[in-house]
Design a protein around this motif. Structure first.
Motif, PDB file in Angstrom:
ATOM      1  N   ILE A 195       0.832  -1.201   0.000  1.00  0.00           N
ATOM      2  CA  ILE A 195       0.000   0.000   0.000  1.00  0.00           C
ATOM      3  C   ILE A 195       0.867   1.251   0.000  1.00  0.00           C
ATOM      4  CG2 ILE A 195      -1.636   1.340   1.394  1.00  0.00           C
ATOM      5  CD1 ILE A 195      -2.840  -1.338   2.309  1.00  0.00           C
ATOM      6  N   LEU A 196       1.901   1.263   0.839  1.00  0.00           N
ATOM      7  CA  LEU A 196       2.811   2.415   0.897  1.00  0.00           C
ATOM      8  C   LEU A 196       3.475   2.669  -0.450  1.00  0.00           C
ATOM      9  CD1 LEU A 196       4.754   2.256   4.295  1.00  0.00           C
ATOM     10  CD2 LEU A 196       3.467   4.189   3.395  1.00  0.00           C
ATOM     11  N   SER A 197       3.949   1.620  -1.066  1.00  0.00           N
ATOM     12  CA  SER A 197       4.645   1.770  -2.343  1.00  0.00           C
ATOM     13  C   SER A 197       3.734   2.374  -3.397  1.00  0.00           C
ATOM     14  CB  SER A 197       5.164   0.410  -2.821  1.00  0.00           C
ATOM     15  OG  SER A 197       6.123  -0.105  -1.920  1.00  0.00           O
ATOM     16  N   LEU A 198       2.487   1.907  -3.462  1.00  0.00           N
ATOM     17  CA  LEU A 198       1.554   2.427  -4.457  1.00  0.00           C
ATOM     18  C   LEU A 198       1.163   3.865  -4.164  1.00  0.00           C
ATOM     19  CD1 LEU A 198      -0.722  -0.717  -4.929  1.00  0.00           C
ATOM     20  CD2 LEU A 198       1.017   0.159  -6.507  1.00  0.00           C
ATOM     21  N   LEU A 199       0.976   4.190  -2.884  1.00  0.00           N
ATOM     22  CA  LEU A 199       0.655   5.570  -2.535  1.00  0.00           C
ATOM     23  C   LEU A 199       1.801   6.512  -2.880  1.00  0.00           C
ATOM     24  CD1 LEU A 199      -1.124   5.145   0.933  1.00  0.00           C
ATOM     25  CD2 LEU A 199      -2.189   5.780  -1.235  1.00  0.00           C
ATOM     26  N   LEU A 200       3.019   6.083  -2.587  1.00  0.00           N
ATOM     27  CA  LEU A 200       4.184   6.915  -2.904  1.00  0.00           C
ATOM     28  C   LEU A 200       4.408   7.029  -4.403  1.00  0.00           C
ATOM     29  CD1 LEU A 200       6.614   5.713  -0.098  1.00  0.00           C
ATOM     30  CD2 LEU A 200       5.469   7.927  -0.272  1.00  0.00           C
ATOM     31  N   ALA A 201       3.841   6.073  -5.160  1.00  0.00           N
ATOM     32  CA  ALA A 201       3.917   6.146  -6.623  1.00  0.00           C
ATOM     33  C   ALA A 201       2.863   7.089  -7.186  1.00  0.00           C
ATOM     34  CB  ALA A 201       3.737   4.758  -7.232  1.00  0.00           C
TER      35      ALA A 201
END
Length: 329
Positions: free
Chosen positions: A270-276
């Motif tokens: 989830i963090l990775s996608l949000l930061l993307a």
């Protein structure tokens, strides 16, 4: 409830009795309030002076209550006027203080307070004066530094003052400490734990701090530190301990527990996608999750890192190695 307008418990009980009964003889009132007739008469005389009661003209020997809407309204207006005057006087004194302290001498930046009573009083003043945030490093019994069980802390909390507290792990081993911590967490105070804190410390609004001077067995004493390089150092000390401390949570049954775990694989995705740059809804669709699940997990990560914005969460995620920075080509 009427203490704010100057009535003590006996006077309030007597007035309520008169309002409910309409007219009461002195002996009857004394019986109802479990007072001697002399004490009951003193209470009535005081209420009479405040315009809340009078002798009945239609029924001699009896006392009646003045209409609450009129009598209590007058007392409220008087109380508001007195509070406004006190507020104006406080503002003038504060202005005088600022004028005198515009260029404070070095010795004015630090106060030395000695004696248990003086230390306790100064401590409550520091916290009661907080407008936005109280930060504390806690050793020993937590009631010495948190908002629990004392009037100044409750008043600060009712004004929306934020609390960030770091406790020594020793506090978790005492039943009293656990009760106090649970009460703090229930009030929404942010609490963390470390093995040891370097010193007891309280900071109000980043502008005033208190630290102890003496150890056990000696007369209590404390330093009150005003805005200065020393205060900045104490604030930096608190923030460093706060970053390393583990968040505390309320477990099932209201018990205190530590949140030792970091993010799980799903949190990292989830963090990775949000930061993307994806939105919550896009992340939920991408991972086949409910939108509320995504938002709940993000909120949990923010609580874990002790941040209040997603931008701060992203910074902490990089700093803690939860996600990797993308290298430019």
């Amino acid at each position: 409830m009427l203490g704010a307008i100057g009535l003590d418990e006996r006077q309030e009980a007597a007035y309520r009795t008169l309002v409910a009964a309409g007219a009461v003889e002195l002996s009857d009132l004394a019986h109802r309030l479990a007072l001697s007739e002399a004490d009951a008469e003193r209470v009535l005389r005081r209420l009479e002076q405040q315009g809340l009661t009078a002798r009945s003209s239609a029924r001699p020997g009896r006392w009646v209550a003045a209409p609450p809407g009129v009598a209590l309204g007058a007392l409220l207006i008087r109380q508001r006027h007195e509070l406004e005057q006190a507020e104006q006087a406080s503002a003038l004194l504060a202005e005088e203080y600022r004028a005198e302290a515009s260029e404070p001498a070095v010795h004015d930046l630090v106060e030395v307070v000695t004696g248990a009573g003086a230390v306790e009083q100064r401590f409550h003043q520091v916290r009661l004066g907080a407008a936005t945030e109280v930060c504390a490093l806690v050793t020993g019994e937590p009631i010495a530094v948190t908002g629990m069980g004392n009037e100044s802390g409750e008043r600060a909390a009712s004004r929306g003052v934020r609390y960030r507290l770091v406790f020594e792990r020793e506090v978790l081993s005492t039943p009293f400490g656990i009760l106090e911590l649970s009460a703090a967490l229930n009030r929404g105070e942010q609490c963390r734990v470390v093995d040891r804190v370097p010193t007891k410390l309280v900071i109000a609004d980043g502008s005033l701090a208190m630290v102890p001077l003496t150890g056990r067995g000696e007369e209590p004493a404390a330093l009150v530190v005003h805005a200065s390089g020393l205060l900045e150092s104490l604030t930096g000390l608190f923030e460093a301990v706060w970053r390393e401390a583990m968040p505390l949570r309320l477990g099932e049954g209201g018990g205190v527990r530590e949140n030792r775990g970091g993010p799980d694989p799903m949190d990292l995705e989830i963090l990775s996608l949000l930061l993307a740059g994806l939105t919550d809804a896009s992340v939920a669709k991408q991972l086949d999750l409910g939108l509320r699940t995504v938002q709940r997990r993000v909120k949990g990560l923010m609580e874990l890192t002790g941040v209040s914005t997603r931008l701060q969460l992203g910074w902490h995620a990089y700093e803690r190695g939860w996600v990797a920075r993308t290298e430019s080509a």
